[in-house]
Design an enzyme around this catalytic site. Structure first.
Site, PDB file in Angstrom:
ATOM      1  N   SER A 142      -8.783  -6.970  45.409  1.00  0.00           N
ATOM      2  CA  SER A 142      -8.078  -7.092  46.545  1.00  0.00           C
ATOM      3  C   SER A 142      -6.992  -8.029  46.231  1.00  0.00           C
ATOM      4  CB  SER A 142      -9.192  -7.940  47.601  1.00  0.00           C
ATOM      5  OG  SER A 142      -8.508  -7.869  48.886  1.00  0.00           O
ATOM      6  N   THR A 143      -6.978  -9.394  46.930  1.00  0.00           N
ATOM      7  CA  THR A 143      -5.954 -10.242  46.696  1.00  0.00           C
ATOM      8  C   THR A 143      -5.559 -10.460  45.357  1.00  0.00           C
ATOM      9  OG1 THR A 143      -6.743 -11.138  48.855  1.00  0.00           O
ATOM     10  CG2 THR A 143      -4.897 -12.395  47.666  1.00  0.00           C
ATOM     11  N   HIS A 163      -7.577  -2.857  47.866  1.00  0.00           N
ATOM     12  CA  HIS A 163      -7.283  -3.051  49.113  1.00  0.00           C
ATOM     13  C   HIS A 163      -5.982  -2.809  49.314  1.00  0.00           C
ATOM     14  CE1 HIS A 163     -11.246  -5.629  49.685  1.00  0.00           C
ATOM     15  NE2 HIS A 163     -11.565  -4.248  49.614  1.00  0.00           N
ATOM     16  N   MET A 210     -10.483 -11.866  48.075  1.00  0.00           N
ATOM     17  CA  MET A 210     -11.030 -12.741  48.990  1.00  0.00           C
ATOM     18  C   MET A 210     -12.232 -11.958  49.673  1.00  0.00           C
ATOM     19  SD  MET A 210     -10.633 -15.906  50.586  1.00  0.00           S
ATOM     20  CE  MET A 210     -11.070 -16.564  51.778  1.00  0.00           C
ATOM     21  N   ASP A 249     -16.662  -8.190  49.720  1.00  0.00           N
ATOM     22  CA  ASP A 249     -16.735  -6.537  49.537  1.00  0.00           C
ATOM     23  C   ASP A 249     -16.967  -6.392  48.228  1.00  0.00           C
ATOM     24  OD1 ASP A 249     -16.515  -4.029  50.165  1.00  0.00           O
ATOM     25  OD2 ASP A 249     -14.130  -3.813  49.840  1.00  0.00           O
TER      26      ASP A 249
END
Length: 360
Positions: free
Chosen positions: A178-179, A204, A297, A300
């Site tokens: 993700s991030t 993401h 973050m 998930d």
């Protein structure tokens, strides 16, 4: 906990107002300032240093990419690109990530309430993740030069798959990020040789941006990288990246692994969701799976990684030192789903070593 201060830079008054309303609805957000162009933003930055900047790409006087390059060279701050999904904005959004932006979000979806509520969740989560990001860790290694086009025997003779060839115990690599994941995935994928196991990835990212992202990686890596399409085979030397706004699952038919692209609600606050991919891996790949959870973050992928481990898969998490945000790996470790913790750059080599052994 200190509240998160945000500077919104967008030439649309409606977008600025909508983003303000979304951010004000969260008690973790503090002061919010707005600017209609980068020149006004530069003036505000002289007396207001935000924790996060949301930045549009197409603006009058100075475009967002030019402003981003100036900002990151002079005073690096966590920047989230807030863009429409139209036209060349997708390619410019990917370039913004190369210049140091933390993440990309789509401009708020108006109209149906369910679309607006989903936009609201994703925007708030992204801004809060960016506030916790370590900007200094975004550029770990220089971008490699584009590799030569990857041709195969298919250009001369199409492949014929016999039943004997389908009797396989091929390993499959499943990845969630993700991030900070866009640059992490570049570093990760550049290190794989062409004989690596097939790789399936959930990053993401908004819809339409993933195709440009995959094409960029395909030009940089020795392996083939493409945006996943429904029914794509999972093959050695190829990485499939989930479409934005679609869940991605891995399935099996006989001994052939393939991916399924599906609509559905947000899972673990995301679509695509790492948990969805990992759950399908636990169900259909099991002990042939090697899973890695990278920077990001939230949680998930944590439950899905535990399910993979329980199904016999080998599981790896990126270490805190090399993460932009040590959220997803931390939650997976805390839940007991991780067998090995490694720096980002070491993970591909360890995966190759494990895959060649064929057991763990």
């Amino acid at each position: 906990m200190k509240k998160i201060d945000v500077l919104i830079i967008d030439d649309s008054a409606l977008v600025r107002q909508t983003l303000q309303e979304i951010l004000r609805s969260d008690p973790e957000i503090g002061r919010i300032e707005t600017a209609q162009d980068p020149y006004v933003a530069a003036e505000k930055l002289q007396e207001f240093v935000p924790d996060v900047i949301t930045l549009d790409i197409e603006m009058p006087k100075m475009d967002g990419l030019t402003f981003l390059k100036k900002l990151m060279s002079q005073h690096p701050l966590p920047v989230v690109i807030c863009s429409s999904i139209a036209g060349h904005n997708t390619e410019e959004g990917i370039r913004a990530l190369e210049y140091g932006a933390i993440d990309i979000i789509e401009k708020p979806k108006m109209g149906l309430k369910i679309f607006f509520e989903e936009s609201k969740i994703l925007i708030l989560d992204t801004v809060k993740a960016a506030a916790r990001a370590n900007v200094k860790k975004l550029k770990l290694t220089p971008t490699a030069k584009p590799v030569e086009p990857k041709l195969s025997a298919d250009v001369v003779e199409p492949p014929k798959i016999s039943k004997m060839q389908l009797q396989t115990t091929e390993k499959v690599v499943l990845v969630g990020a993700s991030t900070g994941g866009t640059e992490a995935l570049r570093i990760f994928l550049e290190r794989f040789p062409v004989d690596c196991p097939g790789i399936v990835i959930v990053q993401h990212m908004p819809e339409n941006f993933t195709r440009s992202f995959a094409e960029r990686l395909n030009n940089l890596c020795a392996i083939t990288v493409k945006e996943a399409e429904n029914g794509d085979n999972v093959l050695p030397g190829r990485a499939l990246i989930a479409q934005g706004n679609k869940h991605l699952l891995i399935k099996v038919s006989g001994a052939r692994y393939f991916v399924e692209v599906k609509d559905g609600p947000l899972v673990s606050r995301h679509r695509p969701s790492v948990d969805v991919l990992f759950r399908s891996g636990a169900n259909y790949v099991g002990k042939n799976a090697i899973a890695a959870i990278l920077t990001g973050m939230g949680d998930d992928g944590a439950k899905g990684m535990l399910e993979l481990k329980q199904a016999g898969a080998y599981t790896i998490a990126q270490d805190e030192e090399s993460c932009v945000v040590f959220g997803m790996p931390k939650e997976a470790i805390k839940l007991g789903g991780v067998m090995k913790v490694l720096p980002l750059e070491a993970i591909p080599y360890h995966i190759m070593e494990i895959a060649k052994k064929g057991k763990w």
